[in-house]
Design an enzyme around this catalytic site. Structure first.
Site, mmCIF file in Angstrom:
data_model
loop_
_atom_site.group_PDB
_atom_site.id
_atom_site.type_symbol
_atom_site.label_atom_id
_atom_site.label_comp_id
_atom_site.label_asym_id
_atom_site.label_seq_id
_atom_site.Cartn_x
_atom_site.Cartn_y
_atom_site.Cartn_z
ATOM 1 N N ASP A 31 0.824 -1.204 0.000
ATOM 2 C CA ASP A 31 0.000 0.000 0.000
ATOM 3 C C ASP A 31 0.863 1.260 0.000
ATOM 4 O O ASP A 31 1.563 1.525 0.983
ATOM 5 C CB ASP A 31 -0.888 -0.026 1.256
ATOM 6 C CG ASP A 31 -2.036 0.948 1.158
ATOM 7 O OD1 ASP A 31 -2.034 1.787 0.240
ATOM 8 O OD2 ASP A 31 -2.937 0.881 2.013
ATOM 9 N N ASP A 32 0.839 1.990 -1.085
ATOM 10 C CA ASP A 32 1.568 3.261 -1.194
ATOM 11 C C ASP A 32 3.088 3.079 -1.216
ATOM 12 O O ASP A 32 3.833 3.940 -0.753
ATOM 13 C CB ASP A 32 1.211 4.235 -0.049
ATOM 14 C CG ASP A 32 -0.259 4.595 -0.011
ATOM 15 O OD1 ASP A 32 -1.006 4.181 -0.914
ATOM 16 O OD2 ASP A 32 -0.663 5.310 0.927
ATOM 17 N N CYS A 71 -6.231 4.161 -3.004
ATOM 18 C CA CYS A 71 -6.476 2.762 -2.621
ATOM 19 C C CYS A 71 -7.709 2.062 -3.197
ATOM 20 O O CYS A 71 -7.581 1.052 -3.881
ATOM 21 C CB CYS A 71 -6.543 2.661 -1.102
ATOM 22 S SG CYS A 71 -5.022 3.150 -0.301
ATOM 23 N N HIS A 126 -10.612 -2.797 1.572
ATOM 24 C CA HIS A 126 -10.955 -1.431 1.135
ATOM 25 C C HIS A 126 -11.871 -1.353 -0.090
ATOM 26 O O HIS A 126 -11.738 -0.464 -0.930
ATOM 27 C CB HIS A 126 -9.693 -0.576 0.912
ATOM 28 C CG HIS A 126 -9.917 0.838 1.319
ATOM 29 N ND1 HIS A 126 -8.941 1.799 1.374
ATOM 30 C CD2 HIS A 126 -11.068 1.464 1.694
ATOM 31 C CE1 HIS A 126 -9.456 2.950 1.765
ATOM 32 N NE2 HIS A 126 -10.753 2.769 1.973
ATOM 33 N N HIS A 233 1.334 2.142 4.161
ATOM 34 C CA HIS A 233 0.376 3.257 4.301
ATOM 35 C C HIS A 233 0.589 3.885 5.676
ATOM 36 O O HIS A 233 0.906 3.181 6.636
ATOM 37 C CB HIS A 233 -1.045 2.699 4.172
ATOM 38 C CG HIS A 233 -2.106 3.740 4.007
ATOM 39 N ND1 HIS A 233 -2.545 4.519 5.053
ATOM 40 C CD2 HIS A 233 -2.816 4.135 2.918
ATOM 41 C CE1 HIS A 233 -3.479 5.341 4.606
ATOM 42 N NE2 HIS A 233 -3.665 5.137 3.308
ATOM 43 N N ASP A 285 -0.211 -0.738 -4.743
ATOM 44 C CA ASP A 285 -1.522 -0.238 -5.200
ATOM 45 C C ASP A 285 -1.471 1.144 -5.824
ATOM 46 O O ASP A 285 -2.363 1.530 -6.568
ATOM 47 C CB ASP A 285 -2.546 -0.270 -4.058
ATOM 48 C CG ASP A 285 -2.290 0.798 -2.996
ATOM 49 O OD1 ASP A 285 -1.117 1.203 -2.809
ATOM 50 O OD2 ASP A 285 -3.263 1.226 -2.347
ATOM 51 N N ASN A 286 -0.451 1.921 -5.494
ATOM 52 C CA ASN A 286 -0.293 3.275 -6.063
ATOM 53 C C ASN A 286 1.018 3.857 -5.556
ATOM 54 O O ASN A 286 1.708 3.238 -4.737
ATOM 55 C CB ASN A 286 -1.480 4.201 -5.711
ATOM 56 C CG ASN A 286 -1.830 4.244 -4.237
ATOM 57 O OD1 ASN A 286 -2.851 3.695 -3.816
ATOM 58 N ND2 ASN A 286 -0.996 4.868 -3.443
ATOM 59 N N LYS A 306 1.381 9.805 -5.026
ATOM 60 C CA LYS A 306 0.000 9.360 -4.828
ATOM 61 C C LYS A 306 -0.948 10.538 -5.071
ATOM 62 O O LYS A 306 -0.568 11.679 -4.819
ATOM 63 C CB LYS A 306 -0.119 8.884 -3.368
ATOM 64 C CG LYS A 306 -1.495 8.446 -2.935
ATOM 65 C CD LYS A 306 -1.456 7.922 -1.499
ATOM 66 C CE LYS A 306 -2.866 7.506 -1.079
ATOM 67 N NZ LYS A 306 -2.912 6.846 0.224
HETATM 68 MG MG MG Z 1 -2.738 3.009 -1.415
#
Ligand code: MG
Length: 456
Positions: A31-32, A71, A126, A233, A285-286, A306
């Site tokens: 995540d991130d 997300c 999410h 994250h 995810d990003n 992001k």
């Molecule tokens: Mg994310």
């Protein structure tokens, strides 16, 4: 002789020799995590020996994209093989929302489950935390994790397990009556909260333990393990063994713990003798948060973060490993995306992709297998921000259009200007017009066939 050939034919067809068993899939989704934040993607300070080994034994994808820079939409795309705006999830979902990924969508997990796969989601979902949107209703046999961002709150209406572990003096009464507090989030098993507030320091190690146990329980049948980590994250947490150990602060600690986790999963696959029949995919995810003092990740040499459609917001590190099927130490610089994983995994499992709806992704097995002359199936790849189609990439060209009236238009040559520094729109008016027209045509067609999110 004839009889033994006959036996061989049946054995191969019906799997008693093992080779016909469909492959297992392990999909690790951070995540991130920034484009640069793995050793083999150029991190100068973060140590990731296990991911580097995975790349040395497999394939790095240098031009791999998530389908959004935040997300929920990114995950909606991964699960459905569609641009997130098409499936009605253009933005981030919050604990106060009564929406989620529409149960009518067909997820990767549902496709694989219908082929007899064991399926588990361990980590951050999410895509809706109300019961009808949880992983257990979207094709996963089981779920363990925080159902949304770790910076969010509890939804006081959530179902609490009878043996829930309350921490920090909380009680069921307090959960129901007090105003929910930021960064205090529920840990769930299947559809109930089992710990509140979740101790996030041990989360990566607990996810890993669950993942290794799931693998151990399913060595006899094909499985799909979806492991969307909560880290890195913010707020960031690492266990005592990793905290303060990396040269890149707490952010680096979280990545180094995730790297350890990758090593544990690889070890399990090897020990159970199933790594030759398992495709492992690692991606994010990003892009990273833009934070000062090294608290966030790095997308260098890419521009942006992001929330943005510059490359840094959506181009993510990606590694795939499958011994004997993927060429060791290779790399792929063709455009590919998380939306391609549903058609690709379906194809490898011998399953059909839904034919009653538009699926935006493509089967990218030729790119993964490194077949001669394999090209990106994306003649144009689209970058949505919310409901707006903001950027598109065609080959080396990236066009970005922001703002409504007096829109700003940028054109970059990613082959010669990876960091998006020289706007070449003035030199290429015809190309700009063509790309804008194609973007508009695609967007209009998407709007026409858009599908709704799930609503309670
Ligand atoms: Mg994310």
């Amino acid at each position: 002789m004839r009889e033994s050939l006959f036996f061989l034919f049946f054995a191969v067809c019906f799997g008693s020799l093992g080779s016909a068993k469909p492959p297992n899939f392990v999909l690790i989704f951070t995540d991130d995590q920034g484009y640069q934040d793995i050793g083999c993607f150029g991190s100068p300070l973060i140590k990731t020996p296990n991911l580097d080994e995975m790349a040395a034994e497999g394939r790095r994808f240098t031009d791999f994209y998530s389908a959004n820079s935040v997300c929920s939409p990114s995950r909606a795309a991964l699960m459905t093989g569609c641009y997130p705006t098409r499936v009605g999830i253009p933005g981030v979902l919050f604990p106060g929302h009564k929406t989620g990924l529409n149960p009518d969508e067909v997820t990767i997990a549902e496709i694989l489950k219908s082929e007899g796969y064991a399926t588990a989601c361990i980590g951050k979902w999410h895509l809706g935390h109300k019961p009808s949107f949880l992983p257990t209703r979207q094709g996963f046999d089981s779920y363990y994790g925080i159902p949304y961002g770790n910076d969010m709150t509890i939804d006081p209406e959530m179902s609490l397990a009878e043996d829930i572990l309350f921490r920090e003096g909380f009680t069921a009464e307090r959960v129901r009556s007090e105003k929910p507090r930021k960064n205090l989030v529920p840990l769930m098993r299947d559809e109930k909260v089992i710990e509140y507030p979740c101790d996030q320091t041990t989360l990566t190690s607990r996810y890993t333990k669950e993942a290794v146990e799931f693998i151990g329980r399913n060595i006899e049948r094909p499985f799909f393990l979806y492991l969307p980590h909560t880290m890195p994250h913010i707020p960031l947490f690492a266990s005592a063994h990793f905290k303060g150990k990396s040269k890149r602060g707490l952010y680096g600690d979280t990545i180094e713990e995730i790297d350890w986790s990758v090593g544990e999963i690889m070890k399990a696959l090897k020990e159970y003798g199933i790594d030759h029949n398992t495709l492992v995919i690692f991606t994010s995810d990003n892009g990273p948060w833009k934070l000062g003092n090294g608290r966030g990740g790095s997308a260098l040499p890419l521009r942006g973060f992001k929330f943005q459609t510059y490359e840094g917001g959506m181009r993510v590190p990606c590694i795939m490993r499958w011994p004997g099927k993927i060429v060791k130490g290779s790399y792929c610089d063709k455009v590919a995306s998380t939306i391609d994983l549903l058609p690709t995994l379906a194809g490898l499992a011998g399953a059909k992709v839904p034919e009653d709806r538009v699926i935006d992704g493509y089967d990218i097995w030729p790119l993964i297998a490194g077949q001669n002359g394999a090209k990106s199936p994306h003649r144009m790849y689209y970058y949505y921000r919310g409901r707006s189609l903001e950027s598109a990439r065609s080959g080396k060209w990236k066009l970005r259009r922001t703002g409504k009236k007096n829109a700003t238009v940028e054109l970059y040559d990613l082959e010669n200007d990876l960091s998006e520094t020289k706007n070449l729109k003035a030199e290429n008016p015809k190309l700009v017009t063509e790309m804008l027209q194609q973007m508009e045509a695609f967007h209009q067609s998407l709007i026409k066939s858009q599908r709704p999110a799930g609503k309670l």
